[in-house]
Scaffold this active site. Structure first.
Site, PDB file in Angstrom:
ATOM      1  N   PRO A   1      -9.540  -4.279   6.690  1.00 21.53           N
ATOM      2  CA  PRO A   1     -10.688  -2.964   6.838  1.00 21.53           C
ATOM      3  C   PRO A   1      -9.747  -2.306   5.764  1.00 21.53           C
ATOM      4  O   PRO A   1      -9.111  -1.512   5.590  1.00 21.53           O
ATOM      5  CB  PRO A   1     -10.525  -2.567   8.099  1.00 21.53           C
ATOM      6  CG  PRO A   1      -9.722  -3.989   8.848  1.00 21.53           C
ATOM      7  CD  PRO A   1      -8.758  -4.539   7.759  1.00 21.53           C
ATOM      8  N   GLU A   2     -10.949  -1.136   4.822  1.00 22.10           N
ATOM      9  CA  GLU A   2     -10.779  -0.402   4.590  1.00 22.10           C
ATOM     10  C   GLU A   2     -11.295   0.789   5.596  1.00 22.10           C
ATOM     11  O   GLU A   2     -11.865   0.799   6.217  1.00 22.10           O
ATOM     12  CB  GLU A   2     -11.213  -0.196   3.017  1.00 22.10           C
ATOM     13  CG  GLU A   2     -10.401  -1.327   1.944  1.00 22.10           C
ATOM     14  CD  GLU A   2     -10.605  -1.163   0.530  1.00 22.10           C
ATOM     15  OE1 GLU A   2     -10.992   0.084   0.015  1.00 22.10           O
ATOM     16  OE2 GLU A   2     -10.326  -2.379  -0.410  1.00 22.10           O
TER      17      GLU A   2
ATOM     18  N   ARG B   1      -0.905  10.527 -16.564  1.00 17.95           N
ATOM     19  CA  ARG B   1       0.115   9.215 -16.338  1.00 17.95           C
ATOM     20  C   ARG B   1      -0.221   8.456 -16.984  1.00 17.95           C
ATOM     21  O   ARG B   1      -1.560   8.233 -17.573  1.00 17.95           O
ATOM     22  CB  ARG B   1      -0.786   9.505 -14.795  1.00 17.95           C
ATOM     23  CG  ARG B   1      -0.640   9.907 -13.822  1.00 17.95           C
ATOM     24  CD  ARG B   1      -0.404   9.736 -12.462  1.00 17.95           C
ATOM     25  NE  ARG B   1       0.048  10.984 -11.632  1.00 17.95           N
ATOM     26  CZ  ARG B   1       0.913  10.216 -10.545  1.00 17.95           C
ATOM     27  NH1 ARG B   1       1.101   9.460 -10.826  1.00 17.95           N
ATOM     28  NH2 ARG B   1       1.189  11.639  -9.728  1.00 17.95           N
TER      29      ARG B   1
END
Ligand SMILES: [Zn+2]
Length: 283
Positions: free
Chosen positions: A2-3, A162
């Protein structure tokens, strides 16, 4: 697994039977799941009122009138089974405990909520409510993608310079909490950004545009979970698995759904996880 949208759907499904309601009896049927349960968990959960149910990242938090908060993580296969209450058009009797029902809450309102987890990667813990944000599960998490502290300036600043691929940066829970593999693939597809592109090399306007896209993709999934929820309630009161229609995730070899694009979805491995993307419209 599940997200965030699925966890939010489960939270919303539990709300009508648990929020504001007293747990008449908590039945803790094993010593733990992924980790041992806290000491005296059944006693600490019995006779207390659930003041509110909230969500942080992929955790459901039940604030109790005892001053403690129950933290729940569904893990890989965890689901909540609701019975003993009128759900939609059907009345479900309190179900007899099933295999893998590890913790069962009998609510004073007659509902039974069972935490069922066949693979036992789920987790539950109890913490003083005032200390919940410092719990090891939650400490160090970045802002909620649907909350006020996640905005364009924040994301542009967090990703500036980044050198990691944008896919990895968005999966980094310290940058934004609760985004997982599936929804990051969907977000990057909708944004037209290659998962391989270095986060710090994306034009600022495109980075800023990620914020409304993240909110839109998660919001649509939560919306669709809401409709599944109504179906599930009609079916059997089970909360935990909802199949959404994804545009990129799981569609290797299929035509890209971006209007006007003639590309084909490709799958690559990044950091041991599958990335699904369209090499034609994601740059
Ligand atoms: Zn495409």
């Amino acid at each position: 697994m599940p997200e965030l949208p699925e966890v939010e759907t489960v939270r919303r499904g539990l709300e009508p039977v648990m929020a504001g309601e007293v747990i008449a009896r908590a039945d803790v049927r094993r010593a733990g799941l992924r980790w041992p349960f806290p000491a005296h968990m059944a006693e600490r959960l019995t006779g207390v009122r659930v003041e509110r149910l909230r969500r942080r990242s992929k955790y459901i938090l039940a604030d109790l009138d005892s001053g403690e908060t129950l933290l729940v993580h569904l893990g890989m296969s965890g689901r909540m089974l609701i019975s003993g209450v009128k759900l939609g058009a059907f009345h479900h009797e309190r179900a007899a405990p099933q295999k893998h029902d590890h913790v069962v809450f009998d609510m004073a309102n007659g509902a039974r909520v069972a935490f069922n987890d066949a693979r036992r990667f789920g987790a539950m813990d109890l913490v003083a409510t005032a200390e919940a944000e410092n719990h090891k599960f939650l400490r160090g998490l970045g802002p909620e993608p649907l909350g006020n502290t996640f905005h364009e300036d924040y994301l542009a600043g967090a990703l500036a310079g980044r050198n990691t691929p944008i896919k990895a940066a968005l999966l980094d829970q310290r940058i934004v909490a609760g985004l997982g593999n599936i929804y990051v693939c969907e977000v990057l597809h909708r944004a037209g950004i290659s998962p391989k592109r270095k986060a710090g090399r994306i034009a600022e306007a495109r980075l800023r545009a990620l914020v409304p896209i993240i909110r839109e993709v998660l919001g649509e999934a939560i919306e669709s979970g809401g409709s599944s929820l109504r179906d599930y309630r009609r079916a059997d009161g089970e909360l935990g698995y909802f199949q959404h229609a994804f545009r990129a995730y799981g569609r290797e070899g299929e035509p890209c759904q971006t209007p006007g694009c003639t590309g084909v979805i490709r799958r690559i491995s990044q950091g041991g996880r599958s990335s699904f993307y369209c090499p034609q419209c994601q740059r």
